[in-house]
Structures are given as structure tokens and as C-alpha cells.
Design an enzyme around this catalytic site. Sequence first.
Site, PDB file in Angstrom:
ATOM      1  CB  SER A  97      -4.399   9.285   6.547  1.00  0.00           C
ATOM      2  OG  SER A  97      -3.278   9.594   5.773  1.00  0.00           O
ATOM      3  CG  ASP A  99       1.034   9.193   6.571  1.00  0.00           C
ATOM      4  OD1 ASP A  99       0.538  10.026   5.781  1.00  0.00           O
ATOM      5  OD2 ASP A  99       0.588   8.043   6.708  1.00  0.00           O
ATOM      6  CG  ASP A 105      -1.277  12.847   4.521  1.00  0.00           C
ATOM      7  OD1 ASP A 105      -0.314  13.255   5.210  1.00  0.00           O
ATOM      8  OD2 ASP A 105      -1.613  11.652   4.472  1.00  0.00           O
TER       9      ASP A 105
END
Length: 450
Positions: free
Chosen positions: A104, A245, A241
Site C-alpha cells: 500500500s 485503495d 497511494d
Amino acid sequence: MSRLFGTDGVRGLANGLLTAELALSLAQAAAVVLGHDQLAEGKRPRAVIARDPRASGEFIGAAVEAGLASAGVDVYDAGVLPTPAAAYLIASLDADFGVMISASHNPAADNGIKFFARGGQKLADDAEDAIEAQLKVKPHRPTGVGVGRIQRFSDAEDRYILHLLTTLPHRLDGLTVVLDCAHGAASGCSPQVFKDAGAKVIVIGAEPDGLNINDGVGSTHLGPLQEAVVANGADLGIAHDGDADRCLAVDHEGNVIDGDQIMAILALALKADGKLKDNVLVATVMSNLGLKIALREAGISIRETAVGDRYVLEAMRQGGFNLGGEQSGHVIFADHATTGDGVLTGLQLAAQVARTRRSLQQLATAMTKLPQLMINVKGVDKTRAQTDEGVREAVARAEQELGQTGRVLLRPSGTEALVRVMVEAGDMATATRICEDLAEVIEKRLALAV
């Protein structure tokens, strides 16, 4: 051994904690747990796998694919795609489960493995526990025709883009949008879908080389986006990012529009269209009190959860609600997605600008953010934060002073000897004074013995 699964899958330093051996073993264990029904009938389960563009994703992904196929799972390799795209494909293909290789918003040196259940749903804690338990059991190793096949999924990105376009309430013709893709998984699909929706698109942070993901760009580094929006006279900017998400935005003057403001805009729009289920928004305890005040005045109530998108998702599923999210920019549209989707959120936000012909800055006035301050108090017994009489009295005094114009929140850390003190008030001076006073009380009352 401590629990492998954290709040968002298994995550750590690539080739440190997260080795090829561990990736292979996790995949073999997940095959048994998540593909149990198919395996029990002598069939091969099907799984979708995708990754973000960090360099280590290639060897970790290869290890996961090897583990799955060796355990009898047919693998559909979707390549580099956002996490929500993987979740969508799992659901649309009716796959038994799926895997996303990503860390992430973390630096490039880290990576992670996140599993999704059938339908693209996040795994429940008991499923993660079952996978960890299965690691201690001899792997399922079929032979001959029982081994899985690995297929490259050539049109995965196109399918996701087409899906996103079907969700739009209004085209984006006439808008100029700057996109910061964080050199991440949305570097291809986000610019394309915004162009297909009619926007003029200016792109930054979309040249992934495997090592530059999240490096000085994206939703955790908004400076470049702010500069690009102002320099190009754009209507708005959208930042993702690394795995896309989440979404944060910037208005035409370079002001940051956070997840709370985005949720306010979208909740009001859905309510106006009669599409906000039960007129409820699901948000965490960290959302600004200004969000609750603004939505309450509009006839929308907020269901609060603990911090973390998994808790937001759980509350949405239990209540049947269709909009929720976090201040950090994880926004979940349950009508269109099973997880936070930064590209979808950006599209929906831009569509409201185009539809209403109001600037993002004007739309963001739907809520007034209360000044907020957080202090981390370290070296304290966090287990007593909610029970110590002196702390409770100090909190009660603060809450009495703040009344309806502010609030106090104490959050013990899940991993450190630390308590987070958050105060919101009508002005920053009051928030600062009360927050510092509470931090001092906690430090004195809960200090750990040296």
C-alpha cells in the site's frame, strides 16, 4: 511465533520477514483454507492474483503463484493492478479467492500479501487464523492432472476500467484533472479511465520503476499535486497511494480535501438522489466532529467504528449501508465495490464537480472542520487509559468544558506503550490547551516504572 497477519494481511520487509519461502507456504495454506469446498469435490479452485509495481512483487508473486498451483489452484495472473481492481475481478469472475501483493502506502522496500475471499471480500479474522494454523500442517500436494494452471489475464485492466465507467453519475467533459498515481498500481488505469470519462488529464507520479513507489508523491506527499494543480489551472487534483485503495483531493487553489470532506460531499449527493441507504454514513471515531455536525443538519446519521477500513466494512455489511470510509481517504461504495477504491472515489468526486458546476472548494464547504490536535504520550501503561480514576476525571472535565463544540478521544496503541490523545474544539488554542493538559495527566498517572 507471533501472529503473521496484521490489520491488512501479512506485511513486512521484502526478503526480510516476507521471503519467497513464506509467500509459497502462505499460498499453499490459503489454497486449503479458501479453496476447501472445491478441493473436497475433487475440483481445482480458482484464484486471481495481482500486484503493485514494486520490484519485490515479481518474486513474491511468482512464489505465491507456485504455491497456489502446487496446491491444485488454477491461477489468473492479472499483473499490475490496484487492490480494488483485484477485488472486483475476484467477484466478477466468481473466483474462489484472490491475492494482492502490495504494501500500500509503505516504502518500496516493504511488501505484503493480502487474501480476499469469494466475492472480493476481505478475510475475517478466523479465516486468517485458519491459514496460520494450516502453515503447521503438511501442504496439500496433488500430482498429475491435479496441479493448478497459471494463466495471464490480458484484459484485466480493461475490465476494471469498463466497470468504473458504469458507476459514473455524470461525465467529466470540461474538467481539467491532475492525477498523482504515486508511481503505483493505478499509473495505467487511473489516467485512462479519467480520459475515457471526458476529462482533460494531467498526470504526475505515473512512471513506476519498481523502486519509486510512494517516494515523494501520492496521497502521503501532496505537495507535488498541489503545485501541479495551481500551475496548470486545473479544476481539481486526485492523489492515490501505492495500491490505489485510497484517495485524497486538492481543490483549484491547492487546498487539501481529506477523506472526511470527500465523504460529506458524496453522502449529501447520494442523499439528494435518494440513494444513501437509510441515510447513514459509516465512519471511524477519528473522523472530524465537523463531519457529524454537518451531516446531522442534513438528516444523515453516522455509525462510528474503530479505526481501520476492515471495521468500516464490517459495519456496512452488518447494517446494509452503502457508503463509509476514513479520514485517510479510504472510501467504500458498497454499491460498486467491496473495498476502498481510490480511483472510483476520485471519479465520483470529480463527477459531482462536473454535475453541480460548483468548484470542489465550494462543495467542500458542506462541512466545517473543527481544529484537531493529537499528542502521542509514550512510555505509559496503555491498559489503564480507560480505567484510571485521575485520567477519567480529567477527561470528564475536558468534555464538560467542550460541550457540543468539541470532543476528547483516547486511543491506546495496539503495538507500543503509547496512548494517543486527540482533542477537537472550536478553536486551535482551546484544543491545544486541553490536549496538552490531558497528555500531562496521562504521563504522570500512567508512567511505566523505569
